[in-house]
Scaffold this motif. Sequence first.
Motif, short mmCIF file in Angstrom:
data_model
loop_
_atom_site.label_atom_id
_atom_site.label_comp_id
_atom_site.label_asym_id
_atom_site.label_seq_id
_atom_site.Cartn_x
_atom_site.Cartn_y
_atom_site.Cartn_z
N VAL A 1 -9.49 0.80 0.76
CA VAL A 1 -10.55 0.03 1.40
C VAL A 1 -9.98 -1.32 1.85
CG1 VAL A 1 -12.90 -0.86 1.23
CG2 VAL A 1 -12.19 1.06 -0.22
N THR A 2 -10.02 -1.58 3.16
CA THR A 2 -9.56 -2.86 3.64
C THR A 2 -10.71 -3.86 3.59
OG1 THR A 2 -10.07 -2.54 6.00
CG2 THR A 2 -7.98 -1.66 5.18
N ASP A 3 -10.42 -5.04 3.11
CA ASP A 3 -11.43 -6.09 2.97
C ASP A 3 -11.66 -6.76 4.33
OD1 ASP A 3 -13.13 -8.08 2.16
OD2 ASP A 3 -11.56 -9.31 1.23
N GLY A 4 -12.39 -6.07 5.18
CA GLY A 4 -12.63 -6.54 6.53
C GLY A 4 -11.78 -5.77 7.53
N PRO A 5 -11.99 -5.97 8.83
CA PRO A 5 -11.18 -5.29 9.85
C PRO A 5 -9.70 -5.57 9.65
CG PRO A 5 -13.08 -6.38 10.84
CD PRO A 5 -13.02 -6.85 9.42
N ASP A 6 -8.90 -4.53 9.60
CA ASP A 6 -7.47 -4.66 9.31
C ASP A 6 -6.72 -3.61 10.13
OD1 ASP A 6 -4.93 -4.91 8.28
OD2 ASP A 6 -5.53 -4.76 6.18
N PRO A 7 -6.56 -3.85 11.44
CA PRO A 7 -5.93 -2.85 12.32
C PRO A 7 -4.54 -2.42 11.86
CG PRO A 7 -6.95 -4.60 13.61
CD PRO A 7 -6.99 -5.05 12.18
N ALA A 8 -3.76 -3.35 11.31
CA ALA A 8 -2.39 -3.00 10.89
C ALA A 8 -2.42 -1.95 9.78
CB ALA A 8 -1.65 -4.24 10.42
N THR A 9 -3.30 -2.13 8.79
CA THR A 9 -3.39 -1.15 7.69
C THR A 9 -3.95 0.17 8.19
OG1 THR A 9 -3.67 -2.91 6.05
CG2 THR A 9 -4.41 -0.71 5.42
N VAL A 10 -4.93 0.13 9.08
CA VAL A 10 -5.50 1.38 9.63
C VAL A 10 -4.43 2.15 10.40
CG1 VAL A 10 -7.18 2.34 11.26
CG2 VAL A 10 -7.86 0.48 9.71
N VAL B 1 0.84 -1.21 0.00
CA VAL B 1 0.00 0.00 0.00
C VAL B 1 0.87 1.25 0.00
CG1 VAL B 1 -1.65 1.35 1.35
CG2 VAL B 1 -2.00 -1.10 1.07
N GLN B 2 1.93 1.23 0.81
CA GLN B 2 2.81 2.40 0.87
C GLN B 2 3.44 2.69 -0.49
OE1 GLN B 2 5.94 2.11 3.78
NE2 GLN B 2 6.73 4.14 3.36
N ARG B 3 3.93 1.65 -1.15
CA ARG B 3 4.54 1.84 -2.48
C ARG B 3 3.53 2.40 -3.48
NH1 ARG B 3 6.66 -3.49 -5.32
NH2 ARG B 3 4.41 -3.74 -5.60
N CYS B 4 2.31 1.88 -3.45
CA CYS B 4 1.27 2.35 -4.36
C CYS B 4 0.90 3.81 -4.06
CB CYS B 4 0.05 1.44 -4.25
SG CYS B 4 -1.24 1.79 -5.45
N LEU B 5 0.76 4.13 -2.78
CA LEU B 5 0.42 5.50 -2.39
C LEU B 5 1.48 6.49 -2.84
CD1 LEU B 5 -1.00 5.06 1.23
CD2 LEU B 5 -2.21 6.06 -0.72
N GLU B 6 2.73 6.12 -2.65
CA GLU B 6 3.82 7.02 -3.03
C GLU B 6 3.81 7.28 -4.53
OE1 GLU B 6 7.22 5.06 -1.44
OE2 GLU B 6 6.88 5.78 0.61
N TRP C 1 0.93 7.29 8.04
CA TRP C 1 1.28 7.82 6.72
C TRP C 1 0.65 9.19 6.52
CZ3 TRP C 1 -0.85 9.38 2.09
CH2 TRP C 1 0.00 9.42 0.98
N LEU C 2 -0.59 9.33 6.90
CA LEU C 2 -1.30 10.61 6.71
C LEU C 2 -0.70 11.71 7.58
CD1 LEU C 2 -4.96 9.31 6.43
CD2 LEU C 2 -3.67 10.50 4.65
N ARG C 3 -0.23 11.34 8.77
CA ARG C 3 0.41 12.35 9.64
C ARG C 3 1.70 12.87 9.00
NH1 ARG C 3 -1.40 9.18 14.21
NH2 ARG C 3 0.56 8.00 14.18
N ALA C 4 2.41 11.99 8.30
CA ALA C 4 3.67 12.39 7.67
C ALA C 4 3.48 13.00 6.28
CB ALA C 4 4.61 11.18 7.58
N TYR C 5 2.30 12.80 5.68
CA TYR C 5 2.06 13.24 4.31
C TYR C 5 1.91 14.76 4.24
CZ TYR C 5 -0.33 13.62 -0.22
OH TYR C 5 -0.68 13.97 -1.50
#
Length: 326
Positions: A40-49, A18-23, A55-59
């Motif tokens: 969109v995470t396919d179900g609960p995904d705490p690690a991605t959230v 996800v990070q590579r794609c976002l960049e 990432w958003l804080r640093a963006y």
Amino acid sequence: MKPSVSVVIATWQRTALVQRCLEALAKQTMPETFYEIIIVTDGPDPATVRFMKQWLRAYRGKVAVTCISLPVKKGPAAARNAGWRKALGELIVFTDDDCVPQPECLEKYWVAYTPYRDTAIAFSGRIIVPLSGIPTDYEKNTAQLERARFVTANCACSRKSLELTGGLDEEFTMAWREDTALEFDLSEKNIPIIKVPEAVIVHPVRAASWGISIKEQKKSMFNALLYKKHTRLYEKSRMERPPRYYYIITCLLLLALVFAFHNRPGTIFCMAVWMMFTGWFAWKRLKDTSRSLPHVAEMIFTSAVIPVISVYWNLYGAVKFKTFFV
């Protein structure tokens, strides 16, 4: 300013991708305020959230980026539907978390879409799968994406086209055939799909576990669902069914088991022919691929297993979805 283009990415526990794609998406030539990104995470995904919050804080860019999660795991089709229904743009671009959109990708889609604004229209871009040296069987299979007609790794649909088709079919609960089902839905609604070869994404081959091709066979159950829902287009497109030699190999093994109790010559004959077919299948997969010892061993082992597993999952799909598909 309301974005004109919305990029929707379905993901599940793959933060590095996800990070590579976002960049890559943050470096588009299109003005930053002109598009948004929806993860969109396919179900609960705490690690991605957690990753997205960091990432958003640093963006420091101006592209609007949102992360939402499905309450339960339902598959990438459902995740993409949740994404485009939340999107603000009139053109929805789909890509995958393991893809790297090239800088002009979104701009090329928008230029292609501009003459068709406020109409039902869809687009298909170009996929590049970089391979280094002599590929493995898995890498060679992944490279087939370069010849795909319409895949959610790199396509775009106007909001009107998605509203007319209802979006992606959520009965396809794995990453298999859901994009072809959307292609067929668009075709049946007489919605044009225009090629935009200038809209390029790079799809690096992910690392795969030994014997991955056996696990991949489970997806083939959805061939039956696609056939049931779009029989005419499935046949017209000459889409894949289990090769006949898969059935021959499977029948030879079953006959060998039957003969084992009372017919030794019959067992020997069936096993000899089975070994011949299996050897030919392994050679076929090794042709033009890596000859490293681990890869050769993998091809021999999986070639003995794949035909039976493939036939099983295809027949399972035919029964599950109540259609005659062999």
